[in-house]
Structures are given as structure tokens and as C-alpha cells.
Design a protein around this motif. Structure first.
Motif, PDB file in Angstrom:
ATOM      1  N   ALA B  19       0.871  -1.033   0.182  1.00 44.24           N
ATOM      2  CA  ALA B  19       0.114  -0.024  -0.038  1.00 44.24           C
ATOM      3  C   ALA B  19       0.923   1.166   0.117  1.00 44.24           C
ATOM      4  CB  ALA B  19      -0.970  -0.104   1.303  1.00 44.24           C
ATOM      5  N   ALA B  20       1.755   1.164   0.727  1.00 48.23           N
ATOM      6  CA  ALA B  20       2.981   2.437   0.646  1.00 48.23           C
ATOM      7  C   ALA B  20       3.482   2.748  -0.381  1.00 48.23           C
ATOM      8  CB  ALA B  20       3.787   2.137   1.881  1.00 48.23           C
ATOM      9  N   ALA B  21       4.072   1.609  -1.211  1.00 47.72           N
ATOM     10  CA  ALA B  21       4.834   1.623  -2.370  1.00 47.72           C
ATOM     11  C   ALA B  21       3.815   2.217  -3.386  1.00 47.72           C
ATOM     12  CB  ALA B  21       5.378   0.446  -2.945  1.00 47.72           C
ATOM     13  N   ARG B  22       2.558   1.671  -3.346  1.00 46.96           N
ATOM     14  CA  ARG B  22       1.543   2.222  -4.303  1.00 46.96           C
ATOM     15  C   ARG B  22       1.224   3.640  -4.184  1.00 46.96           C
ATOM     16  NH1 ARG B  22      -2.722  -0.859  -7.126  1.00 46.96           N
ATOM     17  NH2 ARG B  22      -4.295   0.483  -7.793  1.00 46.96           N
ATOM     18  N   THR B  23       0.958   3.884  -3.020  1.00 51.21           N
ATOM     19  CA  THR B  23       0.797   5.298  -2.807  1.00 51.21           C
ATOM     20  C   THR B  23       1.912   6.300  -3.207  1.00 51.21           C
ATOM     21  OG1 THR B  23      -0.466   4.749  -0.594  1.00 51.21           O
ATOM     22  CG2 THR B  23       0.155   7.056  -0.914  1.00 51.21           C
ATOM     23  N   GLU B  24       2.900   5.982  -2.884  1.00 51.85           N
ATOM     24  CA  GLU B  24       4.218   6.803  -3.294  1.00 51.85           C
ATOM     25  C   GLU B  24       4.243   6.719  -4.845  1.00 51.85           C
ATOM     26  OE1 GLU B  24       9.074   6.392  -3.039  1.00 51.85           O
ATOM     27  OE2 GLU B  24       7.642   5.367  -1.611  1.00 51.85           O
ATOM     28  N   LEU B  25       4.049   5.573  -5.562  1.00 49.66           N
ATOM     29  CA  LEU B  25       4.068   5.808  -7.127  1.00 49.66           C
ATOM     30  C   LEU B  25       2.994   6.509  -7.469  1.00 49.66           C
ATOM     31  CD1 LEU B  25       4.641   2.387  -9.235  1.00 49.66           C
ATOM     32  CD2 LEU B  25       2.853   4.028  -9.867  1.00 49.66           C
ATOM     33  N   GLU B  26       1.759   6.499  -6.860  1.00 48.40           N
ATOM     34  CA  GLU B  26       0.500   7.260  -7.342  1.00 48.40           C
ATOM     35  C   GLU B  26       0.890   8.692  -7.194  1.00 48.40           C
ATOM     36  OE1 GLU B  26      -2.741   3.854  -7.079  1.00 48.40           O
ATOM     37  OE2 GLU B  26      -2.655   5.319  -5.488  1.00 48.40           O
ATOM     38  N   ALA B  27       1.514   9.108  -5.934  1.00 45.57           N
ATOM     39  CA  ALA B  27       1.765  10.464  -5.900  1.00 45.57           C
ATOM     40  C   ALA B  27       2.892  10.918  -6.918  1.00 45.57           C
ATOM     41  CB  ALA B  27       2.361  10.548  -4.328  1.00 45.57           C
ATOM     42  N   HIS B  28       3.840  10.111  -7.240  1.00 43.07           N
ATOM     43  CA  HIS B  28       4.725  10.532  -8.181  1.00 43.07           C
ATOM     44  C   HIS B  28       4.212  10.878  -9.766  1.00 43.07           C
ATOM     45  CE1 HIS B  28       8.671  10.585 -10.502  1.00 43.07           C
ATOM     46  NE2 HIS B  28       8.145  10.079 -11.333  1.00 43.07           N
ATOM     47  N   THR B  29       3.002   9.964  -9.931  1.00 43.76           N
ATOM     48  CA  THR B  29       2.680  10.125 -11.443  1.00 43.76           C
ATOM     49  C   THR B  29       1.798  11.237 -11.453  1.00 43.76           C
ATOM     50  OG1 THR B  29       0.900   8.636 -10.442  1.00 43.76           O
ATOM     51  CG2 THR B  29       2.579   7.630 -11.700  1.00 43.76           C
ATOM     52  N   ARG B  30       1.264  11.766 -10.201  1.00 47.83           N
ATOM     53  CA  ARG B  30       0.412  12.918 -10.243  1.00 47.83           C
ATOM     54  C   ARG B  30       1.565  13.988 -10.748  1.00 47.83           C
ATOM     55  NH1 ARG B  30      -2.486  10.567  -5.954  1.00 47.83           N
ATOM     56  NH2 ARG B  30      -1.337  11.268  -4.202  1.00 47.83           N
ATOM     57  N   GLU B  31       2.535  13.950 -10.244  1.00 46.69           N
ATOM     58  CA  GLU B  31       3.416  15.082 -10.348  1.00 46.69           C
ATOM     59  C   GLU B  31       4.303  14.981 -11.585  1.00 46.69           C
ATOM     60  OE1 GLU B  31       5.734  15.530  -7.065  1.00 46.69           O
ATOM     61  OE2 GLU B  31       3.799  16.208  -5.785  1.00 46.69           O
ATOM     62  N   CYS B  32       4.179  13.831 -12.246  1.00 44.88           N
ATOM     63  CA  CYS B  32       5.267  13.486 -13.474  1.00 44.88           C
ATOM     64  C   CYS B  32       4.356  13.136 -14.665  1.00 44.88           C
ATOM     65  CB  CYS B  32       6.244  12.512 -13.077  1.00 44.88           C
ATOM     66  SG  CYS B  32       7.314  12.075 -14.385  1.00 44.88           S
ATOM     67  N   ASP B  33       4.333  13.917 -15.491  1.00 46.62           N
ATOM     68  CA  ASP B  33       3.784  13.679 -16.705  1.00 46.62           C
ATOM     69  C   ASP B  33       4.088  12.346 -17.649  1.00 46.62           C
ATOM     70  OD1 ASP B  33       1.920  15.622 -16.188  1.00 46.62           O
ATOM     71  OD2 ASP B  33       2.840  16.886 -17.687  1.00 46.62           O
ATOM     72  N   ARG B  34       5.474  12.272 -17.670  1.00 44.51           N
ATOM     73  CA  ARG B  34       6.248  11.206 -18.300  1.00 44.51           C
ATOM     74  C   ARG B  34       5.774  10.081 -17.665  1.00 44.51           C
ATOM     75  NH1 ARG B  34      12.734  10.757 -18.924  1.00 44.51           N
ATOM     76  NH2 ARG B  34      12.282  11.892 -20.651  1.00 44.51           N
ATOM     77  N   CYS B  35       5.845   9.655 -16.165  1.00 49.69           N
ATOM     78  CA  CYS B  35       5.485   8.574 -15.749  1.00 49.69           C
ATOM     79  C   CYS B  35       4.027   8.366 -15.732  1.00 49.69           C
ATOM     80  CB  CYS B  35       5.944   8.461 -14.219  1.00 49.69           C
ATOM     81  SG  CYS B  35       7.851   8.418 -13.772  1.00 49.69           S
ATOM     82  N   ALA B  36       3.165   9.210 -15.661  1.00 48.98           N
ATOM     83  CA  ALA B  36       1.650   8.894 -15.810  1.00 48.98           C
ATOM     84  C   ALA B  36       1.317   8.555 -17.250  1.00 48.98           C
ATOM     85  CB  ALA B  36       0.884  10.536 -15.575  1.00 48.98           C
ATOM     86  N   SER B  37       2.036   8.917 -18.285  1.00 48.00           N
ATOM     87  CA  SER B  37       1.856   8.554 -19.430  1.00 48.00           C
ATOM     88  C   SER B  37       2.242   6.992 -19.640  1.00 48.00           C
ATOM     89  CB  SER B  37       2.640   9.294 -20.420  1.00 48.00           C
ATOM     90  OG  SER B  37       2.661   8.911 -21.738  1.00 48.00           O
ATOM     91  N   ARG B  38       3.280   6.882 -19.111  1.00 49.65           N
ATOM     92  CA  ARG B  38       4.039   5.396 -18.959  1.00 49.65           C
ATOM     93  C   ARG B  38       3.133   4.461 -18.437  1.00 49.65           C
ATOM     94  NH1 ARG B  38       6.776   2.577 -22.625  1.00 49.65           N
ATOM     95  NH2 ARG B  38       7.648   0.773 -21.656  1.00 49.65           N
ATOM     96  N   VAL B  39       2.426   4.729 -17.195  1.00 50.09           N
ATOM     97  CA  VAL B  39       1.563   3.766 -16.590  1.00 50.09           C
ATOM     98  C   VAL B  39       0.315   3.808 -17.487  1.00 50.09           C
ATOM     99  CG1 VAL B  39      -0.056   3.858 -14.476  1.00 50.09           C
ATOM    100  CG2 VAL B  39       2.370   4.722 -14.186  1.00 50.09           C
ATOM    101  N   ALA B  40      -0.216   4.898 -18.041  1.00 45.65           N
ATOM    102  CA  ALA B  40      -1.196   4.533 -19.020  1.00 45.65           C
ATOM    103  C   ALA B  40      -1.025   3.736 -19.979  1.00 45.65           C
ATOM    104  CB  ALA B  40      -1.835   6.072 -19.307  1.00 45.65           C
ATOM    105  N   ALA B  41       0.190   3.738 -20.523  1.00 46.80           N
ATOM    106  CA  ALA B  41       0.632   3.050 -21.627  1.00 46.80           C
ATOM    107  C   ALA B  41       0.659   1.658 -21.257  1.00 46.80           C
ATOM    108  CB  ALA B  41       1.753   3.441 -22.393  1.00 46.80           C
ATOM    109  N   LEU B  42       1.387   1.311 -20.111  1.00 51.93           N
ATOM    110  CA  LEU B  42       1.545  -0.206 -19.813  1.00 51.93           C
ATOM    111  C   LEU B  42       0.216  -0.787 -19.351  1.00 51.93           C
ATOM    112  CD1 LEU B  42       4.873  -0.579 -18.283  1.00 51.93           C
ATOM    113  CD2 LEU B  42       4.230  -0.522 -20.567  1.00 51.93           C
ATOM    114  N   THR B  43      -0.629   0.132 -18.709  1.00 53.99           N
ATOM    115  CA  THR B  43      -2.171  -0.408 -18.327  1.00 53.99           C
ATOM    116  C   THR B  43      -2.642  -0.948 -19.411  1.00 53.99           C
ATOM    117  OG1 THR B  43      -1.939   0.851 -16.600  1.00 53.99           O
ATOM    118  CG2 THR B  43      -4.103   0.256 -17.119  1.00 53.99           C
ATOM    119  N   ALA B  44      -2.575   0.039 -20.837  1.00 57.43           N
ATOM    120  CA  ALA B  44      -3.338  -0.270 -21.777  1.00 57.43           C
ATOM    121  C   ALA B  44      -3.036  -1.760 -22.400  1.00 57.43           C
ATOM    122  CB  ALA B  44      -3.540   0.743 -22.788  1.00 57.43           C
TER     123      ALA B  44
END
Lengths: 159, 235
Positions: B19-44
Motif C-alpha cells: 500500500a505504501a509503495a503504491r501510494t508513493e508511485l501514485e503520488a509521483h505520477t500525479r506530478e510527473c507527466d512522463r510517468c503518468a503517460s507510461r503507466v497509462a500505456a502499460l495499463t492499456a
């Protein structure tokens, strides 16, 4: 506890395929590696002893399968010369030039250095993540990457 | 800024993160467009892959595996019958790569179909789809394992199929190891190490030594037989 290979395939098959494509730079071979890995897991489920997370295990297995195939077929130079695709991940800002050179020297690297190079330069993993996948210390990862860097520097000077 | 690796995203998608790692990752993606985009791409990518049909080869391998499990149940009968035949055969000369290090323990290897196993020794040809079975003769209770390095360099424990502990082998004559192995499609040199020990030993170090040296020295209180076979495609 048994290994549910179908569940692993659904959950992790995409990452195995993606990484095989990235390392092999060949869709057909990546597809074969994906299939080989999961068919092998059905035949010999004991490969995955479940002491590590499935992602860690499958990253290691995929890397090993790709390096083995590249080595066995002696086609690494063909791949480098003919059809190296740009590294598709843009997650990590590590040098694209280094990534390209790593692909070029993978065949000449000892196994442990080749694996570390793939994880660092191509997967963009942190030292801690590499240490976990390689099941070694961060210090050892640092040593491996230092040796890779020296080889890359030598390669650059020679070119 | 350090970005999130694909490994971390794969773990997120597989539900491996704490849960902690997930929260940290999600917090990062809120501030980082590149990682948010990568998460979206890998999710798809993950979702699209999961929707694809399971490869036929995996289903076929599962059926083969099920057949192997059934063979394990009948293997003792098969080996006992084959062993009776073997007693009529002349002993084979062992090549230097085979070692029998104890006079009162004999280790044998068999290959073939469940109905017709034949004894095999170094340089013999075996085929994908055949079954491999080890047997032993000893006056002492002990433990054992059957290990393999296949043509692709993979190291496997055939017996036991799971776990790191040797199987128990009660004293007896021409007794089968518990379980046979259905040979897969990997061809080439197949190195088999049949190991018998007075007391159980962990499999991991033995397998590591076999892989590293392509040979296995018999530990104290153990007998090792190395058999190198030529594995060819299914007939």
C-alpha cells in the motif's frame, strides 16, 4: 502450492513480451520467447520456487532467455546492424547512446554484466531493483555496471 | 527527477506493490507527466494482452503435464518390469563421464514410452516426448534426486519436481525413483545426474554445481551417476 501458469500469463505475459521485444528487437522472436517461457513453466513449474515475486522471477527468466537466444544463434551483430529498434521506453533518462552501445556489446559481455546492463541501460531499473532481480548486493550491481561502463568507454574510443 | 521503472509499473498492475509503495508511485505520477503517460500505456498494454486468447501451446503443454502426472503413478510398475528385463542384459561399459562411486548402490536410467522403457547410458539417443525414469538398487535407506542440464543450458530438478529436499528412497533392488519426466522439445546434449545419498541434501547447491561445472562430484555419503544423452526431436 502449485503454480497457476495461466494466471501468470494473463498478469505478466505483456511485460515478458514487451521486454523480449525490447531486447531482441524482433517481434517474431519475442513471441517465441514468450511462448517458450510459459510452456516451460507448465512443463517444469518448479522453476518458479515462489521465493521471489512473479515479476522478479519473470524479468530474470526473460532476460536470460533473450541473452541465451542471442548467444546461441550468434545473431546479435545482425540485430545490431540490421534492425535495432529504438528503445521504446522513455521512462528513464539514461543515455540513449549508452543504450544503443549496450545492445552492440551484449554478445561480448559476461553473463552477469550483460544482465546488469540490460536492467540498467534498457529497463531503466534502479540499483536496488537490479540487486533484487539478480539476487545480489547493490554493491555488486555497482561493480558490474562499472565494468560495463569501462567496456562501453573502450568501445566508444575504438569507434 | 528519478522516474518510475517499468518493473515498478508492472508490479503495480499485478497487484504486487505494498500500500505504501503504491501510494508513493501514485503520488509521483500525479506530478510527473512522463510517468503518468507510461503507466497509462502499460495499463492499456496489460489489458489488451489479458484479453487475448491463451496460446494453444500452453494448453497442449498442460495436457502433456497431466499425462506425466498419470505416468508417475504407473512408473513403478513399468520400471519393475523393465528392471527384470535388464537383469538379463549384459552390463554396459561406462564412459569416463559416468561414475559409479559405490559398490553396493547402483543407479540406472531408462527412457522410452510408458509401456516400453529401455536402459540408456552415455551417448545414447533419446527423443522429445519420451519419458525418462531413474531407478536404483541399494541395501541402505537413503534419499535421492535426478537433476538435468538440457540442451539450452537450463538446469532442472526432475526428481523431486518441486521443493529443495531430496526424495526418500527406501532400500531395495531395482526400485524406481518416484516420478518420471516427460521430455520437452529442447534438443541437444542432455546431461543427467542421478544422485543417491545416505541422508537428504538440499538440491540447490547440487544443481548449481552441475550447471557450473557440467559435472557433479559425489558429496560425502553419496553416489552420483552422470549420463550424457543426445536428445533429438520427437520421432
Amino acid at each position: 502450492m502449485g503454480v497457476d501458469v495461466e494466471s501468470l500469463y494473463r498478469k505478466y505475459g505483456h511485460s515478458v513480451l514487451r521486454r523480449a521485444r525490447q531486447i531482441m528487437a524482433n517481434d517474431d522472436e519475442a513471441g517465441e520467447i514468450l511462448q517458450d517461457i510459459f510452456v516451460g513453466l507448465v512443463a517444469r513449474p518448479e522453476q518458479f520456487d515462489q521465493r521471489s515475486a512473479p515479476s522478479t522471477f519473470l524479468y530474470a527468466v526473460t532476460t536470460n532467455a533473450c541473452l541465451s537466444r542471442l548467444r546461441d544463434r550468434k545473431n546479435r551483430m545482425r540485430l545490431v546492424d540490421e534492425q535495432v529498434k529504438p528503445w521504446s521506453t522513455e521512462v528513464d533518462p539514461r543515455s540513449a547512446e549508452a543504450a544503443s552501445m549496450v545492445r552492440g556489446v551484449l554478445s561480448q559481455l559476461p553473463d552477469d554484466e550483460a544482465r546488469a546492463a540490460v536492467y540498467y541501460h534498457l529497463d531503466g531499473m534502479t540499483h536496488a531493483e537490479i540487486a533484487e532481480v539478480l539476487d545480489c548486493s547493490r554493491r555488486h550491481v555497482g561493480d558490474l555496471l562499472e565494468r560495463v561502463a569501462e567496456r562501453l568507454a573502450g568501445q566508444k574510443e575504438a569507434s | 527527477m528519478t522516474h518510475i521503472s517499468d518493473l515498478a509499473i508492472d508490479r503495480l498492475l499485478a497487484g504486487e506493490l505494498s500500500a505504501a509503495a503504491r501510494t508513493e508511485l501514485e503520488a509521483h505520477t500525479r506530478e510527473c507527466d512522463r510517468c503518468a503517460s507510461r503507466v497509462a500505456a502499460l495499463t492499456a498494454e496489460h489489458d489488451a494482452f489479458a484479453a487475448r486468447p491463451m496460446p494453444i501451446a500452453i494448453g497442449r503443454a498442460k495436457k502433456q503435464r497431466a499425462r506425466v502426472s498419470r505416468v508417475w503413478l504407473v512408473a513403478p510398475v513399468i520400471v519393475a518390469a523393465a528392471a527384470a528385463v535388464l537383469l538379463l542384459l549384459r552390463p554396459r561399459e561406462h564412459t569416463p563421464t559416468e561414475r559409479l562411486k559405490s559398490g553396493d548402490t547402483t543407479l540406472l536410467l531408462w527412457a522410452g514410452t510408458p509401456n516400453q522403457l529401455r536402459p540408456v547410458a552415455t551417448n545414447d539417443v533419446i527423443h522429445s516426448g519420451e519419458h525418462l525414469q531413474a531407478s536404483y538398487t541399494t541395501k541402505r535407506d537413503g534419499a535421492g534426486a535426478v537433476l538435468s542440464i538440457d540442451g539450452a543450458g537450463g538446469a532442472f530438478s526432475y526428481v523431486p519436481a518441486t521443493g529443495d529436499a531430496m526424495v526418500t528412497l527406501p532400500a531395495g533392488r531395482e526400485r524406481p525413483f518416484p516420478g518420471s519426466t516427460l521430455l520437452d522439445d529442447v534438443t541437444g546434449r542432455e546431461l543427467i545426474a542421478i544422485v543417491w545419498c545416505e541422508t537428504s541434501r538440499p538440491i540447490g547447491p547440487l544443481l548449481a554445481e552441475l550447471k557450473a561445472k557440467q559435472d557433479l562430484a559425489a558429496p560425502p555419503g553419496c553416489v552420483v551417476r552422470i549420463v550424457t544423452l543426445d536428445k533429438q526431436a520427437a520421432r
